[in-house]
Design a protein around this motif. Structure first.
Motif, PDB file in Angstrom:
ATOM      1  N   ASP A 135       0.812  -1.422   0.091  1.00 13.02           N
ATOM      2  CA  ASP A 135      -0.461   0.080  -0.769  1.00 13.02           C
ATOM      3  C   ASP A 135       0.775   0.864   0.230  1.00 13.02           C
ATOM      4  O   ASP A 135       1.910   1.266   0.664  1.00 13.02           O
ATOM      5  CB  ASP A 135      -1.468   0.628   1.158  1.00 13.02           C
ATOM      6  CG  ASP A 135      -2.126   0.247   1.196  1.00 13.02           C
ATOM      7  OD1 ASP A 135      -2.363   0.740   0.227  1.00 13.02           O
ATOM      8  OD2 ASP A 135      -3.401  -0.069   1.659  1.00 13.02           O
ATOM      9  N   LEU A 136       0.317   2.014  -0.662  1.00 11.89           N
ATOM     10  CA  LEU A 136       0.733   3.912  -0.738  1.00 11.89           C
ATOM     11  C   LEU A 136       0.284   4.713   0.742  1.00 11.89           C
ATOM     12  O   LEU A 136      -0.605   4.400   0.884  1.00 11.89           O
ATOM     13  CB  LEU A 136       0.849   4.026  -1.822  1.00 11.89           C
ATOM     14  CG  LEU A 136       1.457   3.083  -2.897  1.00 11.89           C
ATOM     15  CD1 LEU A 136       0.884   4.103  -4.530  1.00 11.89           C
ATOM     16  CD2 LEU A 136       3.196   3.675  -2.777  1.00 11.89           C
ATOM     17  N   GLU A 138      -0.444   7.892   1.686  1.00 12.79           N
ATOM     18  CA  GLU A 138      -0.979   9.505   1.019  1.00 12.79           C
ATOM     19  C   GLU A 138      -0.748  10.828   1.595  1.00 12.79           C
ATOM     20  O   GLU A 138      -2.098  10.053   2.350  1.00 12.79           O
ATOM     21  CB  GLU A 138      -1.814   9.650  -0.633  1.00 12.79           C
ATOM     22  CG  GLU A 138      -1.790  10.490  -1.118  1.00 12.79           C
ATOM     23  CD  GLU A 138      -3.129  10.110  -2.645  1.00 12.79           C
ATOM     24  OE1 GLU A 138      -2.881   8.619  -2.915  1.00 12.79           O
ATOM     25  OE2 GLU A 138      -3.898  11.064  -3.308  1.00 12.79           O
ATOM     26  N   ARG A 142       0.120  13.879  -1.819  1.00 15.14           N
ATOM     27  CA  ARG A 142       1.900  13.149  -2.431  1.00 15.14           C
ATOM     28  C   ARG A 142       2.343  12.126  -1.965  1.00 15.14           C
ATOM     29  O   ARG A 142       1.260  11.571  -0.793  1.00 15.14           O
ATOM     30  CB  ARG A 142       2.582  14.978  -2.098  1.00 15.14           C
ATOM     31  CG  ARG A 142       3.750  14.398  -2.224  1.00 15.14           C
ATOM     32  CD  ARG A 142       4.725  15.451  -2.084  1.00 15.14           C
ATOM     33  NE  ARG A 142       5.865  15.357  -2.097  1.00 15.14           N
ATOM     34  CZ  ARG A 142       6.222  15.179  -3.485  1.00 15.14           C
ATOM     35  NH1 ARG A 142       6.264  16.142  -4.007  1.00 15.14           N
ATOM     36  NH2 ARG A 142       8.076  14.660  -3.074  1.00 15.14           N
ATOM     37  N   ILE A 143       2.767  11.313  -2.454  1.00 21.69           N
ATOM     38  CA  ILE A 143       2.793  10.162  -2.123  1.00 21.69           C
ATOM     39  C   ILE A 143       3.874  10.245  -0.816  1.00 21.69           C
ATOM     40  O   ILE A 143       4.929  10.726  -1.516  1.00 21.69           O
ATOM     41  CB  ILE A 143       2.694   8.864  -3.378  1.00 21.69           C
ATOM     42  CG1 ILE A 143       2.521   8.705  -3.861  1.00 21.69           C
ATOM     43  CG2 ILE A 143       3.555   7.359  -2.441  1.00 21.69           C
ATOM     44  CD1 ILE A 143       0.784   8.255  -3.745  1.00 21.69           C
ATOM     45  N   LEU A 146       5.435   4.186   1.549  1.00 20.83           N
ATOM     46  CA  LEU A 146       4.029   2.684   2.001  1.00 20.83           C
ATOM     47  C   LEU A 146       4.260   1.326   2.316  1.00 20.83           C
ATOM     48  O   LEU A 146       5.064   2.026   3.654  1.00 20.83           O
ATOM     49  CB  LEU A 146       4.848   2.182   0.446  1.00 20.83           C
ATOM     50  CG  LEU A 146       6.756   1.677   0.353  1.00 20.83           C
ATOM     51  CD1 LEU A 146       6.609   0.343   0.858  1.00 20.83           C
ATOM     52  CD2 LEU A 146       6.977   0.814  -1.268  1.00 20.83           C
ATOM     53  N   VAL A 172       2.673  -1.261  -7.271  1.00 18.12           N
ATOM     54  CA  VAL A 172       2.786  -0.106  -6.848  1.00 18.12           C
ATOM     55  C   VAL A 172       2.266   0.958  -7.828  1.00 18.12           C
ATOM     56  O   VAL A 172       1.329   1.951  -7.050  1.00 18.12           O
ATOM     57  CB  VAL A 172       4.597   0.456  -7.006  1.00 18.12           C
ATOM     58  CG1 VAL A 172       4.651   1.828  -7.374  1.00 18.12           C
ATOM     59  CG2 VAL A 172       5.279   0.175  -5.700  1.00 18.12           C
ATOM     60  N   LYS A 175      -2.020   0.739  -6.938  1.00 17.57           N
ATOM     61  CA  LYS A 175      -2.092   1.543  -6.104  1.00 17.57           C
ATOM     62  C   LYS A 175      -2.106   3.355  -6.026  1.00 17.57           C
ATOM     63  O   LYS A 175      -2.703   4.112  -5.714  1.00 17.57           O
ATOM     64  CB  LYS A 175      -1.076   1.295  -4.357  1.00 17.57           C
ATOM     65  CG  LYS A 175      -1.270   0.065  -4.004  1.00 17.57           C
ATOM     66  CD  LYS A 175      -2.500  -0.840  -3.424  1.00 17.57           C
ATOM     67  CE  LYS A 175      -3.025  -1.645  -3.017  1.00 17.57           C
ATOM     68  NZ  LYS A 175      -4.288  -2.221  -2.554  1.00 17.57           N
ATOM     69  N   ALA A 176      -1.533   3.690  -7.296  1.00 17.50           N
ATOM     70  CA  ALA A 176      -0.905   5.080  -7.704  1.00 17.50           C
ATOM     71  C   ALA A 176      -1.928   5.196  -8.343  1.00 17.50           C
ATOM     72  O   ALA A 176      -2.560   6.602  -8.962  1.00 17.50           O
ATOM     73  CB  ALA A 176       0.222   5.377  -8.157  1.00 17.50           C
ATOM     74  N   LEU A 287       6.122   9.727  -6.259  1.00 14.82           N
ATOM     75  CA  LEU A 287       6.228   8.142  -6.668  1.00 14.82           C
ATOM     76  C   LEU A 287       7.161   7.839  -8.376  1.00 14.82           C
ATOM     77  O   LEU A 287       6.118   9.439  -9.029  1.00 14.82           O
ATOM     78  CB  LEU A 287       5.571   7.263  -6.856  1.00 14.82           C
ATOM     79  CG  LEU A 287       4.592   6.420  -7.122  1.00 14.82           C
ATOM     80  CD1 LEU A 287       3.825   5.597  -6.123  1.00 14.82           C
ATOM     81  CD2 LEU A 287       3.964   6.233  -7.955  1.00 14.82           C
TER      82      LEU A 287
END
Ligand SMILES: Cc1cc2nc3c(=O)[nH]c(=O)nc-3n(C[C@H](O)[C@H](O)[C@H](O)COP(=O)(O)OP(=O)(O)OC[C@H]3O[C@@H](n4cnc5c(N)ncnc54)[C@H](O)[C@@H]3O)c2cc1C
Length: 410
Positions: A135-136, A138, A142-143, A146, A172, A175-176, A287
């Protein structure tokens, strides 16, 4: 289970060629880096075993070539194909303007272990195995890090930059929310090993017949074999049975007749599913994706590893300074995409043309194969074999390491 949080400058998800090369180069340039690899080691069935002349050149530029070449490898200077009963040399790498005028065939785990060992020389390098990015994190669009699953519980990594280098099925990029275009592939690959005898031919080559394709890579004491089947055709191959499959292999490579019984069960034959796709946009604030996570490559030409490594070099060149100074911006991420998207697009276009014009036709054909005109030209004018050699060996827009530490040493 206990959870843990670490803070770093850059976290890379995926310890493949792209992720390990980027991590090594950034750590070497003094950037704090954490690499997460979901497997416990690099010893996996198949990861592609080619180290290309441009990658070897870069290793030379870093002063590591002699050490690298001590690892067991085979040299491929020419690539040949058999179409029906015609044998043609397609590519001749011996004229490349590089120190190593060959592709080194080396188990990818040796290559990755080498990069890991080089990375560990720097205190800024932190490789975590059995750590799967899931998972990221945020904040404000903005990321900023993780979460990873590890045997000890959840590992949270907070960082200025997250890099998705987690391959074709990238978590990634999913999830993004990055969107990719799928270009399709007409084939899958069945991958298996056969013993190689000293009296066998030494050449790495491909063989095309109506309805059949097979590639054999000389790996010293064994042949790495790739039998190409139509996309989704595995159930049919299984239904026909292992004996029928052995027969198909022998029809392509009679030399294996005295050892084909070593293909004992379907456990010896791995299905590798082929995909070709590319992200419309490779990044969002905090990211970026590189390598197959940004552009899944077809096995055609065996150039995906090289592209992944070149992406890593371009990313390290652009990011090392700003990451160290804490000034990385969206413009840096866009610059990496702009630089590398051209190479990925161009290479994929060639792969798709070959997939459609050669692979699809061969797999669908029931008539004797005609040698394509372009291949006839290569057979008639050997000098032309330098063109595919350049595309294979160097790729489009080969990169050179220009991180601040390397520039300062010049
Ligand atoms: C059948 C086939 C044959 C091929 N043959 C060749 C060849 O001979 N030569 C060549 O150059 N290319 C070949 N390619 C292409 C090549 O394999 C890829 O282009 C190349 O491996 C891309 O490197 P990468 O580092 O981007 O991704 P990968 O090599 O896929 O590495 C990704 C890494 O991330 C890890 N990972 C995945 N998800 C996570 C997660 N969530 N968290 C942490 N880690 C994760 C994986 O375990 C893996 O170690 C082939 C491809 C196919 C399909």
């Amino acid at each position: 289970m206990p959870n843990a949080t670490v803070r770093t400058t850059c976290v890379v998800a995926g310890g493949g060629p792209a992720g390990m090369m980027l991590a090594f180069l950034l750590a070497r340039a003094g950037v704090q880096i954490v690499v997460l690899e979901k497997h416990a080691d690099f010893l996996r069935d198949f990861r592609g075993d080619t180290v290309h002349p441009s990658t070897l050149e870069m290793i030379h530029e870093l002063g590591l070539l002699d050490e690298f070449l001590k690892l067991p490898h085979q040299k491929v200077e020419r690539l040949a194909g058999q179409i029906g009963d015609r044998h043609v040399v397609i590519s001749d790498l011996t004229h490349l303007p590089t120190r190593c005028k060959y592709i080194a065939l080396m188990p990818q785990w040796d290559f990755l272990n080498f990069l890991a060992a080089q990375g560990r020389r720097y205190p800024t390098f932190d490789l975590r195995m059995q750590a799967e990015a899931v998972d990221l994190i945020e904040e404000g669009g903005r990321i900023v890090g993780l979460n990873a699953r590890t045997p000890d519980g959840t590992l949270t990594v907070r960082s200025d930059l997250v890099v998705g280098a987690d391959g074709r099925h990238s978590t990634v990029r999913g999830k993004a929310g990055l969107v990719s275009d799928d270009y399709g592939a007409p084939m899958d690959v069945l991958w298996f090993r056969m013993p190689r005898h000293a009296t066998d031919d030494s050449e790495t080559f491909g063989h095309v017949e109506p309805g059949k394709m097979m590639i054999m890579l000389n790996r010293g004491d064994y042949w790495q074999c790739a039998y190409v089947i139509p996309k989704g055709g595995i159930e049919r191959v299984h239904a026909e049975g292992l004996d029928a499959f052995r027969g198909r292999v022998l029809a392509m490579s009679p030399v294996l007749g005295d050892r084909i019984d070593q293909l004992r069960s379907w456990d010896d034959v791995k299905l590798l599913s082929v995909a070709v796709d590319r992200l419309r946009r490779w990044w969002r604030p905090g990211l970026i994706c590189i390598g197959d996570a940004a552009h899944a490559m077809s096995p055609v030409g065996g150039v995906g590893i090289n592209l992944a490594v070149q992406d890593a070099v371009a990313a390290a060149n652009r990011l090392a300074g700003p990451l160290k100074a804490g000034t990385m911006s969206d413009a840096d991420l866009q610059a990496i995409e702009t630089r590398r998207a051209f190479a990925a697009r161009f290479t994929q276009r060639i792969q798709l043309t070959i997939q459609n014009q050669v692979v699809s036709r061969a797999l669908a054909s029931t008539q004797p194969m005609k040698v394509p005109f372009a291949v006839e030209l290569l057979a008639a004018f050997p000098v032309l074999r330098r063109i595919p050699a350049r595309l294979l060996g160097l790729g489009i827009r080969p990169e050179h390491v220009r991180t601040p530490d390397v520039l300062a040493a010049c």
